[in-house]
Write an enzyme that holds these catalytic residues in place. Structure first.
Site, PDB file in Angstrom:
ATOM      1  N   SER A  13       0.827  -1.216   0.000  1.00 20.81           N
ATOM      2  CA  SER A  13       0.000   0.000   0.000  1.00 20.81           C
ATOM      3  C   SER A  13       0.858   1.261   0.000  1.00 20.81           C
ATOM      4  CB  SER A  13      -0.976  -0.009   1.178  1.00 20.81           C
ATOM      5  OG  SER A  13      -0.306   0.076   2.406  1.00 20.81           O
ATOM      6  N   ASN A  14       2.013   1.237   0.654  1.00 18.20           N
ATOM      7  CA  ASN A  14       2.907   2.405   0.585  1.00 18.20           C
ATOM      8  C   ASN A  14       3.459   2.576  -0.823  1.00 18.20           C
ATOM      9  OD1 ASN A  14       3.397   3.892   3.205  1.00 18.20           O
ATOM     10  ND2 ASN A  14       3.527   1.766   3.902  1.00 18.20           N
ATOM     11  N   MET A  98      10.530  -6.666   4.133  1.00 15.98           N
ATOM     12  CA  MET A  98      10.764  -7.271   5.451  1.00 15.98           C
ATOM     13  C   MET A  98      12.001  -8.169   5.464  1.00 15.98           C
ATOM     14  SD  MET A  98       8.338  -5.734   6.941  1.00 15.98           S
ATOM     15  CE  MET A  98       8.174  -6.499   8.538  1.00 15.98           C
ATOM     16  N   ARG A  99      13.103  -7.640   4.961  1.00 15.45           N
ATOM     17  CA  ARG A  99      14.367  -8.369   5.011  1.00 15.45           C
ATOM     18  C   ARG A  99      15.426  -7.485   5.646  1.00 15.45           C
ATOM     19  NH1 ARG A  99      14.582 -13.437   4.696  1.00 15.45           N
ATOM     20  NH2 ARG A  99      16.741 -13.294   3.994  1.00 15.45           N
ATOM     21  N   ILE A 100      16.269  -8.090   6.483  1.00 16.22           N
ATOM     22  CA  ILE A 100      17.428  -7.369   7.007  1.00 16.22           C
ATOM     23  C   ILE A 100      18.507  -7.410   5.932  1.00 16.22           C
ATOM     24  CG2 ILE A 100      19.238  -7.396   8.750  1.00 16.22           C
ATOM     25  CD1 ILE A 100      17.129  -8.535  10.687  1.00 16.22           C
ATOM     26  N   ASN A 115      13.770   3.983   4.013  1.00 16.17           N
ATOM     27  CA  ASN A 115      12.831   2.988   4.537  1.00 16.17           C
ATOM     28  C   ASN A 115      11.717   3.700   5.299  1.00 16.17           C
ATOM     29  OD1 ASN A 115      11.892   0.355   5.380  1.00 16.17           O
ATOM     30  ND2 ASN A 115      12.799   0.733   7.385  1.00 16.17           N
ATOM     31  N   HIS A 117       9.339   2.886   8.658  1.00 16.16           N
ATOM     32  CA  HIS A 117       9.230   1.959   9.786  1.00 16.16           C
ATOM     33  C   HIS A 117       8.023   2.365  10.630  1.00 16.16           C
ATOM     34  CE1 HIS A 117      10.536  -0.836  12.864  1.00 16.16           C
ATOM     35  NE2 HIS A 117      10.293   0.110  13.753  1.00 16.16           N
ATOM     36  N   THR A 180      -2.522   4.873   7.456  1.00 14.98           N
ATOM     37  CA  THR A 180      -3.136   6.011   6.767  1.00 14.98           C
ATOM     38  C   THR A 180      -2.162   7.187   6.702  1.00 14.98           C
ATOM     39  OG1 THR A 180      -5.234   5.314   7.681  1.00 14.98           O
ATOM     40  CG2 THR A 180      -5.173   7.514   6.790  1.00 14.98           C
ATOM     41  N   GLU A 182       1.160   6.885   6.997  1.00 14.97           N
ATOM     42  CA  GLU A 182       2.304   6.477   6.169  1.00 14.97           C
ATOM     43  C   GLU A 182       2.063   6.841   4.709  1.00 14.97           C
ATOM     44  OE1 GLU A 182       3.943   2.535   6.729  1.00 14.97           O
ATOM     45  OE2 GLU A 182       3.114   2.406   8.738  1.00 14.97           O
TER      46      GLU A 182
END
Ligand code: GAR
Length: 200
Positions: A13-14, A98-100, A115, A117, A180, A182
């Protein structure tokens, strides 16, 4: 033209908010910038279909396919870099990715990697941010756009959005309220970075 590459893992969604802002606010005309590609580490990420529906190039680099490698994380990041670099990005935008990432990956994109968060950093790095904010009795929660450094969820803070935590909130209801914000904040923060690049 400056290329943006957006990395996702899930709903996207972002990513969709950024893609819409780029169209609505004519980023091509204003900043000579466009979303060049959307890349997911999960083949079934819903955001991939959203991106395809907008006519964007998409790709999958499935982290699970590197599991048997002697250095799974390094091999995944190397493959991801190869995919990203085909687009010669001015900016790599992590949007629910969702990965480091390895220090080598972060160094490769130094100054070009951002990023979002779902907490008011430096509080609540890592996972389960909304439940942790509720458990700690926080009255406010939110989200942060930041530059990415080798240390997880650290790096220069570029923008923050704040929402109240309400008495009956669950992690889901709080997450929806934060999300919302974000969607408003992330496109603006990316546009500001593009404007700064255009001015430089
Ligand atoms: C967003 O809330 C984002 O802040 C969070 O995942 C969600 C992705 O939603 N990111 C992280 O937790 C990164 N550590 P989306 O896929 O619908 O944009």
């Amino acid at each position: 033209m400056k290329n943006l590459v957006i990395l996702i893992s899930g709903g996207g969604s972002n990513m969709a908010a950024i893609v819409l802002a780029a169209q609505r606010d004519d980023w091509a005309g204003r900043y000579q910038a466009r979303v060049a590609a959307v890349i997911s580490n999960r083949p079934n990420a819903k955001g991939l279909a959203l991106a395809q529906a907008q006519g964007l190039a998409t790709a999958v680099v499935d982290h699970q396919s590197f599991a048997s490698h002697t250095d799974p994380r390094g091999a995944f990041d190397a493959a991801l870099m190869t995919e990203i670099d085909q687009h010669q990005p001015a900016l790599v935008v992590l949007a629910g990715f969702m990965r480091i990432l390895t220090p080598g990956f972060v160094a490769h994109y130094e100054g070009r990697l951002v990023n979002i968060h779902p907490s008011l950093l430096p509080a609540f790095t890592g996972l389960h941010t909304h439940q942790r904010a509720i458990d700690e009795g926080c009255r406010f929660a939110g989200a942060t756009v930041h530059r990415v450094t080798a240390e997880l969820d650290h790096g220069e803070i570029l923008a923050q959005a704040v929402v109240p935590v309400l008495p009956d909130d669950t992690a889901d209801s709080l997450s929806a309220r934060v999300l919302t914000q974000e969607h408003l904040m992330y496109p603006q923060a990316v546009a500001q970075l593009l404007a700064a690049m255009s001015a430089a």
